[in-house]
Design a protein around this motif. Structure first.
Motif, PDB file in Angstrom:
ATOM      1  N   VAL A 154      -2.397  -4.093  -4.774  1.00 25.64           N
ATOM      2  CA  VAL A 154      -2.023  -3.368  -3.564  1.00 25.64           C
ATOM      3  C   VAL A 154      -1.782  -1.895  -3.886  1.00 25.64           C
ATOM      4  N   THR A 155      -1.064  -1.639  -4.980  1.00 23.17           N
ATOM      5  CA  THR A 155      -0.807  -0.256  -5.381  1.00 23.17           C
ATOM      6  C   THR A 155      -2.102   0.485  -5.667  1.00 23.17           C
ATOM      7  N   ASP A 161      -6.892   4.851  -1.430  1.00 20.60           N
ATOM      8  CA  ASP A 161      -6.900   5.243  -0.023  1.00 20.60           C
ATOM      9  C   ASP A 161      -5.482   5.161   0.536  1.00 20.60           C
ATOM     10  N   PRO A 162      -4.705   6.258   0.449  1.00 19.82           N
ATOM     11  CA  PRO A 162      -3.324   6.246   0.934  1.00 19.82           C
ATOM     12  C   PRO A 162      -3.189   5.949   2.426  1.00 19.82           C
ATOM     13  N   THR A 163      -4.285   6.054   3.183  1.00 20.46           N
ATOM     14  CA  THR A 163      -4.225   5.780   4.623  1.00 20.46           C
ATOM     15  C   THR A 163      -4.542   4.320   4.931  1.00 20.46           C
ATOM     16  N   LEU A 164      -4.620   3.496   3.904  1.00 23.48           N
ATOM     17  CA  LEU A 164      -5.040   2.109   4.080  1.00 23.48           C
ATOM     18  C   LEU A 164      -4.189   1.362   5.097  1.00 23.48           C
ATOM     19  N   GLY A 165      -2.894   1.658   5.109  1.00 20.06           N
ATOM     20  CA  GLY A 165      -2.001   0.969   6.024  1.00 20.06           C
ATOM     21  C   GLY A 165      -2.060   1.473   7.447  1.00 20.06           C
ATOM     22  N   GLY A 166      -2.883   2.510   7.695  1.00 18.72           N
ATOM     23  CA  GLY A 166      -3.044   3.021   9.049  1.00 18.72           C
ATOM     24  C   GLY A 166      -2.012   4.041   9.456  1.00 18.72           C
ATOM     25  N   ASP A 167      -1.215   4.531   8.481  1.00 16.52           N
ATOM     26  CA  ASP A 167      -0.183   5.514   8.808  1.00 16.52           C
ATOM     27  C   ASP A 167      -0.807   6.882   9.067  1.00 16.52           C
ATOM     28  N   ASP A 168      -0.092   7.687   9.833  1.00 18.53           N
ATOM     29  CA  ASP A 168      -0.486   9.089  10.034  1.00 18.53           C
ATOM     30  C   ASP A 168      -0.151   9.856   8.764  1.00 18.53           C
ATOM     31  N   GLU A 182      -1.666   7.070  -9.291  1.00 15.74           N
ATOM     32  CA  GLU A 182      -0.833   5.868  -9.350  1.00 15.74           C
ATOM     33  C   GLU A 182       0.479   6.073  -8.607  1.00 15.74           C
ATOM     34  N   ASP A 183       1.101   7.245  -8.792  1.00 14.06           N
ATOM     35  CA  ASP A 183       2.352   7.530  -8.090  1.00 14.06           C
ATOM     36  C   ASP A 183       2.132   7.602  -6.579  1.00 14.06           C
ATOM     37  N   ILE A 184       1.035   8.223  -6.187  1.00 17.06           N
ATOM     38  CA  ILE A 184       0.717   8.314  -4.761  1.00 17.06           C
ATOM     39  C   ILE A 184       0.516   6.914  -4.187  1.00 17.06           C
ATOM     40  N   GLY A 185      -0.211   6.092  -4.936  1.00 13.78           N
ATOM     41  CA  GLY A 185      -0.445   4.731  -4.479  1.00 13.78           C
ATOM     42  C   GLY A 185       0.832   3.936  -4.360  1.00 13.78           C
TER      43      GLY A 185
END
Length: 213
Positions: A154-155, A161-168, A182-185
């Protein structure tokens, strides 16, 4: 020789802790449902088995030792139970969320990770001793590996793709400057999990009156 970190009975338990396997001798407080997450039940027995396994791993087998530990750490059996329930809720949310993202861990992947860990021990005896010292069996260690691999996947997915969860994610570039992928993920995955938890239909039932720990 490689060793397993012992599971502890912390004042603040970690969200990714393992629900350990069954132990003999558990009585009372093991029936019914501790919590429900989006319609999925978490049995009270899972909570009891977890606490009993950790207790045994730490050598707190007598009632006097156990009561002394709880007192010194500012806990009660019911407050500890509540924290363990919270662990299990977080684990279930991770599983459900990963499934929604199409992320899973295969038995072959767990087998490979288990074999790699096993190779760090010189013999079956030393391997089994390390498992026992950590309050684990090979079966329950497989469960830990599966959860760890799932969390890592998941990380990694959020690192890609940090937008994977659909967040703005407006302003993400400025907010994450200086961070590696890795930290961003990890940050994005934690935010995603927090959002899932906030949106989840969670019911936590009262603790049984006859907790066996």
């Amino acid at each position: 020789m490689s060793t397993f970190p012992k599971h502890r009975l912390p004042v603040l338990v970690a969200a990714m802790a393992l629900a350990l396997g069954l132990l003999a001798g558990c009585a009372g407080g093991t029936t019914g449902t501790a919590a429900t997450v989006n319609g999925v039940d978490i049995p009270e027995k899972t909570i009891t088995d977890y606490v009993q396994s950790l207790r045994e791993a730490q050598g707190l087998t007598s009632n006097d030792e156990w009561e002394s530990y709880l007192s010194e750490s500012g806990q009660t059996d019911q407050s500890l139970r509540d924290r363990v329930v919270d662990i299990m809720v977080s684990r279930e949310i991770l599983r459900q969320g990963a499934k929604d993202l199409g992320i899973s861990v295969s038995s072959a992947e767990v087998d490979e990770a288990l074999a790699a860990k096993r190779k760090t021990y010189a013999s079956d005896a030393s391997w089994k001793e390390a498992l026992a010292d950590a309050g684990l069996t090979e079966s329950t260690y497989r469960q830990e590996l599966e959860l760890d691999l799932l969390s890592r996947k998941v990380t990694q997915a959020f690192a890609e793709d940090p937008t994977l969860g659909g967040d703005d994610t407006a302003g993400t570039e400025a907010d994450t400057s200086g961070q590696d992928a890795e930290d961003i993920g990890a940050d994005a995955a934690l935010d995603w999990l927090a959002d899932l938890r906030a949106e989840a239909d969670i019911t936590v039932n009262d603790a049984p009156s006859n907790l066996p720990y």
